[in-house]
Enzyme design. Sequence first.
Site, PDB file in Angstrom:
ATOM      1  N   ASP A   1      -2.316   5.832   5.798  1.00 23.27           N
ATOM      2  CA  ASP A   1      -1.346   5.343   4.695  1.00 23.27           C
ATOM      3  C   ASP A   1      -2.050   5.219   3.414  1.00 23.27           C
ATOM      4  O   ASP A   1      -2.790   4.682   3.114  1.00 23.27           O
ATOM      5  CB  ASP A   1      -0.789   3.688   4.782  1.00 23.27           C
ATOM      6  CG  ASP A   1      -0.380   3.130   3.274  1.00 23.27           C
ATOM      7  OD1 ASP A   1       0.193   1.860   3.233  1.00 23.27           O
ATOM      8  OD2 ASP A   1       0.438   4.453   2.617  1.00 23.27           O
TER       9      ASP A   1
ATOM     10  N   ASP B   1       2.080   9.516  -1.247  1.00 23.43           N
ATOM     11  CA  ASP B   1       1.896   8.145  -0.088  1.00 23.43           C
ATOM     12  C   ASP B   1       2.634   8.571   1.444  1.00 23.43           C
ATOM     13  O   ASP B   1       3.473   8.464   1.385  1.00 23.43           O
ATOM     14  CB  ASP B   1       2.373   7.251  -1.121  1.00 23.43           C
ATOM     15  CG  ASP B   1       3.016   5.745  -0.009  1.00 23.43           C
ATOM     16  OD1 ASP B   1       3.381   4.968  -0.612  1.00 23.43           O
ATOM     17  OD2 ASP B   1       1.676   5.621   0.587  1.00 23.43           O
TER      18      ASP B   1
HETATM   19  O1  LIG Z   1       5.555  -0.166   0.576  1.00 20.82           O
HETATM   20  C1  LIG Z   1       6.041   0.833   0.855  1.00 20.82           C
HETATM   21  C2  LIG Z   1       4.804   1.578   1.628  1.00 20.82           C
HETATM   22  N1  LIG Z   1       4.575   0.118   3.003  1.00 20.82           N
HETATM   23  C3  LIG Z   1       3.366   1.403   3.633  1.00 20.82           C
HETATM   24  C4  LIG Z   1       1.986  -0.114   4.453  1.00 20.82           C
HETATM   25  C5  LIG Z   1       3.793  -0.437   5.598  1.00 20.82           C
HETATM   26  C6  LIG Z   1       4.517  -0.784   5.461  1.00 20.82           C
HETATM   27  C7  LIG Z   1       5.267  -0.362   3.565  1.00 20.82           C
HETATM   28  N2  LIG Z   1       6.723   1.711   0.265  1.00 20.82           N
HETATM   29  C8  LIG Z   1       7.757   1.484  -1.124  1.00 20.82           C
HETATM   30  C9  LIG Z   1       8.646   0.832  -0.161  1.00 20.82           C
HETATM   31  C10 LIG Z   1       9.655   0.822  -1.299  1.00 20.82           C
HETATM   32  C11 LIG Z   1       9.835   0.474  -2.618  1.00 20.82           C
HETATM   33  C12 LIG Z   1       8.130   1.122  -2.861  1.00 20.82           C
HETATM   34  C13 LIG Z   1       6.946   1.518  -1.610  1.00 20.82           C
HETATM   35  O2  LIG Z   1       7.928   1.444  -4.127  1.00 20.82           O
HETATM   36  C14 LIG Z   1       9.069   0.699  -4.738  1.00 20.82           C
HETATM   37  O3  LIG Z   1      10.198   0.473  -3.984  1.00 20.82           O
END
Ligand SMILES: O=C(CN1CCCCC1)Nc1ccc2c(c1)OCO2
Length: 324
Positions: free
Chosen positions: A33, A216
């Site tokens: 990540d 990301d």
């Molecule tokens: O939360 C994450 C990524 N995250 C990485 C580690 C595992 C669980 C998911 N992305 C994300 C999901 C929704 C969002 C956002 C980013 O920005 C605004 O809405």
Amino acid sequence: KRQDGSASAAPAGGTEYLVSTSVGGESLNLDFDTGSADLWVFSSSLSSASKKGHDIYTASKSPTYQALSGYTWSITYADGSGASGKVGTDTVTIGGTSVTGQAVELATKVSSTFVSDAADGLVGLAFSSINTVQPVQQQTFFDNAQPSLNSPLFAAYLPYNADGAYDFGFIDSSKYSGSINYATVNSGNGFWEFASNSYQVGGSTFSQSGNTGIADTGTTLVLMIDDAVSNYYASVSGASNSATYGGYIFPCSTSLPSLSVDIGGNYATIPGSLLNFQSIDGTNCFGGLQSVGGGTQNIYGDVFFNAYYGIFDASVPQFGFAAL
Ligand SMILES: O=C(CN1CCCCC1)Nc1ccc2c(c1)OCO2
């Protein structure tokens, strides 16, 4: 320096890519990540319900584990999921790259989405400035590995519906075509963040000046500000923003326009074919572009990496991208 190496990344359930990682000789499938900076694993201290379906790390079985007494960690991700626990160090090996004394964060609690997700933990590859360990913040695997790499960089190769790879210390010219474009990174927020001042839908150009984007790999989709998302789906016949499904859906038969996003002054173009994320019910499909829910920071996740080899170079720092 000879710790350069490549680790295979297998697509899991269409939402992430997992890398088999050795922690103290124990093998775990971890989610890499670039949007966070904690390396954490499912541990033997979890409840049996939480452990279900996962490989777990048992510190007492590792000959090289050392507890960091009194250290804790706790993280909540933007999707609302989270985990927390205690900390130690151990030897972590990814592909051909090995780090001794790596901070390994043992989960004693994980949120429900992690229990049902395939990953046995995460390897955070953002900047160590956002690591959550207390009382002493810890370094990421990449920061610890850098002195033993030929170049202080890693690259993400995440092709659609196929095995990918993370390359540490070198750029693999067999994994991309054409030239690499680089964007200067501002690491002030701890992310691989760059200027992203405009985007194109099909042939039309839209300005989003002052906006940024982050690279990301931990986010599945491409998440952009509301204006961009509504401008994109305005050119998708039959599209609607579904409260039921929590995002834009459209008839699966619709042909989608491409989306180009500015990354540090150069456009990256995601073909429409990669922007149909998944079928909901055989008739309607869920889009690979969805809303970031406010703010001015766009999130370029795996759907972006399905089209571009991403180079995370700490030497400037800079983010490079080249078409697959
Ligand atoms: O939360 C994450 C990524 N995250 C990485 C580690 C595992 C669980 C998911 N992305 C994300 C999901 C929704 C969002 C956002 C980013 O920005 C605004 O809405």
